[in-house]
Design an enzyme around this catalytic site. Structure first.
Site, PDB file in Angstrom:
ATOM      1  N   ASP A  15       0.836  -1.208   0.000  1.00 26.56           N
ATOM      2  CA  ASP A  15       0.000   0.000   0.000  1.00 26.56           C
ATOM      3  C   ASP A  15       0.871   1.258   0.000  1.00 26.56           C
ATOM      4  O   ASP A  15       1.987   1.248   0.522  1.00 26.56           O
ATOM      5  CB  ASP A  15      -0.929  -0.037   1.229  1.00 26.56           C
ATOM      6  CG  ASP A  15      -2.125   0.891   1.063  1.00 26.56           C
ATOM      7  OD1 ASP A  15      -2.338   1.411  -0.049  1.00 26.56           O
ATOM      8  OD2 ASP A  15      -2.837   1.107   2.059  1.00 26.56           O
ATOM      9  N   GLY A  16       0.336   2.316  -0.578  1.00 24.01           N
ATOM     10  CA  GLY A  16       0.999   3.621  -0.541  1.00 24.01           C
ATOM     11  C   GLY A  16       1.613   4.070  -1.856  1.00 24.01           C
ATOM     12  O   GLY A  16       2.315   5.090  -1.898  1.00 24.01           O
ATOM     13  N   ASN A  17       1.330   3.361  -2.930  1.00 20.78           N
ATOM     14  CA  ASN A  17       1.889   3.750  -4.238  1.00 20.78           C
ATOM     15  C   ASN A  17       1.415   5.145  -4.666  1.00 20.78           C
ATOM     16  O   ASN A  17       2.203   5.945  -5.164  1.00 20.78           O
ATOM     17  CB  ASN A  17       1.448   2.762  -5.328  1.00 20.78           C
ATOM     18  CG  ASN A  17       2.070   1.399  -5.160  1.00 20.78           C
ATOM     19  OD1 ASN A  17       2.955   1.220  -4.341  1.00 20.78           O
ATOM     20  ND2 ASN A  17       1.600   0.435  -5.940  1.00 20.78           N
ATOM     21  N   TRP A  20       3.006   7.868  -2.587  1.00 13.73           N
ATOM     22  CA  TRP A  20       4.430   7.986  -2.949  1.00 13.73           C
ATOM     23  C   TRP A  20       4.581   8.867  -4.191  1.00 13.73           C
ATOM     24  O   TRP A  20       5.436   9.748  -4.242  1.00 13.73           O
ATOM     25  CB  TRP A  20       4.995   6.590  -3.209  1.00 13.73           C
ATOM     26  CG  TRP A  20       6.473   6.538  -3.421  1.00 13.73           C
ATOM     27  CD1 TRP A  20       7.440   6.359  -2.463  1.00 13.73           C
ATOM     28  CD2 TRP A  20       7.162   6.633  -4.683  1.00 13.73           C
ATOM     29  NE1 TRP A  20       8.685   6.355  -3.043  1.00 13.73           N
ATOM     30  CE2 TRP A  20       8.546   6.515  -4.400  1.00 13.73           C
ATOM     31  CE3 TRP A  20       6.752   6.801  -6.000  1.00 13.73           C
ATOM     32  CZ2 TRP A  20       9.516   6.569  -5.406  1.00 13.73           C
ATOM     33  CZ3 TRP A  20       7.715   6.860  -6.997  1.00 13.73           C
ATOM     34  CH2 TRP A  20       9.087   6.741  -6.695  1.00 13.73           C
ATOM     35  N   HIS A  32       2.624   3.110  -8.910  1.00  8.63           N
ATOM     36  CA  HIS A  32       2.387   1.685  -9.186  1.00  8.63           C
ATOM     37  C   HIS A  32       3.576   1.104  -9.948  1.00  8.63           C
ATOM     38  O   HIS A  32       4.013  -0.020  -9.702  1.00  8.63           O
ATOM     39  CB  HIS A  32       1.109   1.490 -10.008  1.00  8.63           C
ATOM     40  CG  HIS A  32      -0.141   1.939  -9.302  1.00  8.63           C
ATOM     41  ND1 HIS A  32      -0.361   1.668  -7.970  1.00  8.63           N
ATOM     42  CD2 HIS A  32      -1.234   2.623  -9.729  1.00  8.63           C
ATOM     43  CE1 HIS A  32      -1.539   2.172  -7.616  1.00  8.63           C
ATOM     44  NE2 HIS A  32      -2.074   2.765  -8.668  1.00  8.63           N
ATOM     45  N   GLU A  62     -12.480  -4.613  -4.314  1.00  9.92           N
ATOM     46  CA  GLU A  62     -12.927  -3.226  -4.130  1.00  9.92           C
ATOM     47  C   GLU A  62     -12.147  -2.259  -5.017  1.00  9.92           C
ATOM     48  O   GLU A  62     -12.643  -1.175  -5.350  1.00  9.92           O
ATOM     49  CB  GLU A  62     -12.774  -2.810  -2.658  1.00  9.92           C
ATOM     50  CG  GLU A  62     -13.758  -3.487  -1.703  1.00  9.92           C
ATOM     51  CD  GLU A  62     -13.414  -4.940  -1.361  1.00  9.92           C
ATOM     52  OE1 GLU A  62     -12.260  -5.369  -1.603  1.00  9.92           O
ATOM     53  OE2 GLU A  62     -14.298  -5.657  -0.853  1.00  9.92           O
ATOM     54  N   TRP A  64     -11.723  -2.463  -8.043  1.00 11.61           N
ATOM     55  CA  TRP A  64     -12.438  -2.263  -9.319  1.00 11.61           C
ATOM     56  C   TRP A  64     -13.202  -0.941  -9.309  1.00 11.61           C
ATOM     57  O   TRP A  64     -13.575  -0.427 -10.357  1.00 11.61           O
ATOM     58  CB  TRP A  64     -13.409  -3.414  -9.607  1.00 11.61           C
ATOM     59  CG  TRP A  64     -12.761  -4.713  -9.978  1.00 11.61           C
ATOM     60  CD1 TRP A  64     -12.744  -5.861  -9.239  1.00 11.61           C
ATOM     61  CD2 TRP A  64     -12.043  -5.024 -11.188  1.00 11.61           C
ATOM     62  NE1 TRP A  64     -12.056  -6.854  -9.913  1.00 11.61           N
ATOM     63  CE2 TRP A  64     -11.622  -6.366 -11.113  1.00 11.61           C
ATOM     64  CE3 TRP A  64     -11.724  -4.284 -12.335  1.00 11.61           C
ATOM     65  CZ2 TRP A  64     -10.891  -6.996 -12.122  1.00 11.61           C
ATOM     66  CZ3 TRP A  64     -10.988  -4.908 -13.349  1.00 11.61           C
ATOM     67  CH2 TRP A  64     -10.585  -6.251 -13.234  1.00 11.61           C
ATOM     68  N   ARG A  66     -12.060   1.916  -8.505  1.00 17.30           N
ATOM     69  CA  ARG A  66     -11.191   3.073  -8.767  1.00 17.30           C
ATOM     70  C   ARG A  66     -11.483   3.630 -10.165  1.00 17.30           C
ATOM     71  O   ARG A  66     -12.134   2.962 -10.976  1.00 17.30           O
ATOM     72  CB  ARG A  66      -9.726   2.642  -8.659  1.00 17.30           C
ATOM     73  CG  ARG A  66      -9.354   2.317  -7.226  1.00 17.30           C
ATOM     74  CD  ARG A  66      -7.863   2.159  -7.063  1.00 17.30           C
ATOM     75  NE  ARG A  66      -7.547   1.897  -5.661  1.00 17.30           N
ATOM     76  CZ  ARG A  66      -6.351   2.004  -5.131  1.00 17.30           C
ATOM     77  NH1 ARG A  66      -5.323   2.372  -5.879  1.00 17.30           N
ATOM     78  NH2 ARG A  66      -6.153   1.758  -3.847  1.00 17.30           N
ATOM     79  N   LEU A 126      10.769 -21.017  -4.446  1.00 17.28           N
ATOM     80  CA  LEU A 126       9.767 -20.108  -3.888  1.00 17.28           C
ATOM     81  C   LEU A 126       8.439 -20.219  -4.635  1.00 17.28           C
ATOM     82  O   LEU A 126       8.411 -20.261  -5.866  1.00 17.28           O
ATOM     83  CB  LEU A 126      10.285 -18.659  -4.018  1.00 17.28           C
ATOM     84  CG  LEU A 126       9.300 -17.545  -3.659  1.00 17.28           C
ATOM     85  CD1 LEU A 126       9.080 -17.497  -2.146  1.00 17.28           C
ATOM     86  CD2 LEU A 126       9.792 -16.195  -4.160  1.00 17.28           C
ATOM     87  N   SER A 182      -8.241  -4.782   5.086  1.00 12.92           N
ATOM     88  CA  SER A 182      -8.816  -4.444   3.771  1.00 12.92           C
ATOM     89  C   SER A 182      -9.265  -5.670   2.970  1.00 12.92           C
ATOM     90  O   SER A 182      -8.985  -5.772   1.763  1.00 12.92           O
ATOM     91  CB  SER A 182      -7.836  -3.591   2.947  1.00 12.92           C
ATOM     92  OG  SER A 182      -7.582  -2.374   3.607  1.00 12.92           O
ATOM     93  N   GLU A 193       0.959 -13.304  12.363  1.00 17.55           N
ATOM     94  CA  GLU A 193       1.579 -12.151  13.022  1.00 17.55           C
ATOM     95  C   GLU A 193       1.503 -10.955  12.074  1.00 17.55           C
ATOM     96  O   GLU A 193       1.797 -11.092  10.883  1.00 17.55           O
ATOM     97  CB  GLU A 193       3.058 -12.451  13.331  1.00 17.55           C
ATOM     98  CG  GLU A 193       3.264 -13.572  14.331  1.00 17.55           C
ATOM     99  CD  GLU A 193       2.788 -13.211  15.733  1.00 17.55           C
ATOM    100  OE1 GLU A 193       2.880 -12.032  16.118  1.00 17.55           O
ATOM    101  OE2 GLU A 193       2.330 -14.132  16.445  1.00 17.55           O
TER     102      GLU A 193
HETATM  103  C1  IPE Z   1      -5.418  -2.759  -0.153  1.00 13.31           C
HETATM  104  O1  IPE Z   1      -5.069  -1.429  -0.443  1.00 13.31           O
HETATM  105  C2  IPE Z   1      -5.494  -3.561  -1.409  1.00 13.31           C
HETATM  106  C3  IPE Z   1      -4.211  -3.830  -2.061  1.00 13.31           C
HETATM  107  C4  IPE Z   1      -3.031  -3.535  -1.602  1.00 13.31           C
HETATM  108  C5  IPE Z   1      -4.318  -4.507  -3.315  1.00 13.31           C
HETATM  109  P1  IPE Z   1      -6.190  -0.296  -0.581  1.00 13.31           P
HETATM  110  O2  IPE Z   1      -5.444   0.985  -0.787  1.00 13.31           O
HETATM  111  O3  IPE Z   1      -7.155  -0.677  -1.625  1.00 13.31           O
HETATM  112  O4  IPE Z   1      -6.889  -0.355   0.832  1.00 13.31           O
HETATM  113  P2  IPE Z   1      -7.817   0.701   1.612  1.00 13.31           P
HETATM  114  O5  IPE Z   1      -8.898   1.099   0.666  1.00 13.31           O
HETATM  115  O6  IPE Z   1      -6.948   1.862   1.979  1.00 13.31           O
HETATM  116  O7  IPE Z   1      -8.297  -0.032   2.813  1.00 13.31           O
HETATM  117  C1  IPE Z   2      -1.426   0.162  -3.422  1.00 14.00           C
HETATM  118  O1  IPE Z   2      -1.225   1.532  -3.460  1.00 14.00           O
HETATM  119  C2  IPE Z   2      -1.721  -0.428  -4.786  1.00 14.00           C
HETATM  120  C3  IPE Z   2      -3.104  -0.888  -4.954  1.00 14.00           C
HETATM  121  C4  IPE Z   2      -4.025  -0.933  -4.037  1.00 14.00           C
HETATM  122  C5  IPE Z   2      -3.475  -1.358  -6.278  1.00 14.00           C
HETATM  123  P1  IPE Z   2      -2.446   2.548  -3.506  1.00 14.00           P
HETATM  124  O2  IPE Z   2      -2.808   2.787  -4.925  1.00 14.00           O
HETATM  125  O3  IPE Z   2      -3.555   2.099  -2.644  1.00 14.00           O
HETATM  126  O4  IPE Z   2      -1.780   3.864  -2.900  1.00 14.00           O
HETATM  127  P2  IPE Z   2      -2.393   4.861  -1.836  1.00 14.00           P
HETATM  128  O5  IPE Z   2      -2.870   4.051  -0.688  1.00 14.00           O
HETATM  129  O6  IPE Z   2      -3.515   5.561  -2.523  1.00 14.00           O
HETATM  130  O7  IPE Z   2      -1.267   5.761  -1.491  1.00 14.00           O
HETATM  131 MG    MG Z   3      -4.034   2.351  -0.695  1.00 15.52          MG
END
Ligand code: IPE
Ligand code: IPE
Ligand code: MG
Length: 238
Positions: A15-17, A20, A32, A62, A64, A66, A126, A182, A193
């Site tokens: 998460d956080g792309n 970033w 991404h 979920e 989808w 976006r 792996l 999520s 853990e």
């Molecule tokens: C969780 O990230 C899903 C993936 C990493 C694929 P999201 O960014 O979609 O989660 P929420 O909406 O912040 O909970």
């Molecule tokens: C995670 O990064 C990638 C996916 C969920 C596909 P996000 O796209 O959710 O990045 P933030 O959370 O909006 O920063």
């Molecule tokens: Mg996110």
């Protein structure tokens, strides 16, 4: 690292792309793109350390919802990554698996996924699992349907989940500071853990992965028993 303290299955909520990229004044998709480099670094690290199963939550049911442009770019990135990485998977003895509601994925992406899965099916190193169009509730629902059709055999519900045959995650990592699941592997994370870090996914590379593994190694997993029982079990097994 002490091998006995190594998780067998590590799952990662990447998460956080978007944040970033925004921090750098760029479009979310740029994040991404950079995130795929972290996938590569973490996979390499898993091979080096001898982790058996590495799971990435790449796209949730979920997600989808976006904007269309972001969804198509994520699907395109997925296809490009599979085509680029396929030779490396095979060379490194990696078994590649995709899990999720694949009926929603574009047809050509499904074809590429099948190709990579078939080519690497016999590999014994792996196991790299990518969760695409996946949600924990979807998984439990589809399993419940098959389970009922099979006459609900006692004690075998897990065999009907999309993750059948894969051990439950020992360690779940989530980047970007969010502390929630999520809708990832809801059933499978019963005794997993959790490790949360503020680092955004594109910055999560080998050193961050190592820090997460160190945190895991310092924990005592009790599975409902007492700490005293666990210490006796550990000393008996030595
Ligand atoms: C969780 O990230 C899903 C993936 C990493 C694929 P999201 O960014 O979609 O989660 P929420 O909406 O912040 O909970
Ligand atoms: C995670 O990064 C990638 C996916 C969920 C596909 P996000 O796209 O959710 O990045 P933030 O959370 O909006 O920063
Ligand atoms: Mg996110």
């Amino acid at each position: 690292m002490d091998k006995s303290m190594l998780p067998r299955h590590v799952a990662i909520i990447m998460d956080g792309n978007g944040r970033w990229a925004r921090q750098r004044g760029k479009e979310r998709v740029f994040g991404h793109h950079e995130g795929t480099e972290s996938v590569r670094a973490c996979s390499e690290f898993a091979v080096e350390t001898g982790i058996e199963y590495l799971s990435f939550f790449a796209f949730s049911e979920e997600n989808w919802n976006r904007p269309d442009a972001e969804v198509s770019e994520l699907m395109r990135l997925m296809a490009v990554s599979i085509l680029n990485e396929r030779p490396t998977f095979h060379k490194n003895n990696i078994r590649f698996i995709v899990i999720g509601n694949r009926s929603r994925l574009p047809e050509d992406l499904n074809r590429d996924i099948d190709g990579a899965m078939e080519e690497t099916a016999g590999n014994t190193g792996l196991t790299l699992v990518v969760f695409l169009s996946y949600s924990g509730k979807w998984d439990i629902e589809q399993a419940a349907r098959k389970f009922a059709a099979a006459g609900a055999p006692a004690g075998h519900f897990g065999d009907y989940l999309a993750t059948a045959g894969i051990p439950d995650p020992d360690l779940l990592i989530r980047t970007s500071g969010e502390q929630r699941i999520s809708n990832f592997m809801l059933w499978q994370c019963a005794y997993t853990e959790f490790y949360f870090t503020d680092v955004l996914w594109p910055d999560f590379r080998k050193n961050e992965f190592r820090t997460a593994l160190d945190s895991y190694a310092s924990r005592e997993r009790r599975f409902g028993k007492t700490g005293e029982q666990i210490k006796i079990e550990i000393s008996d097994s030595k």
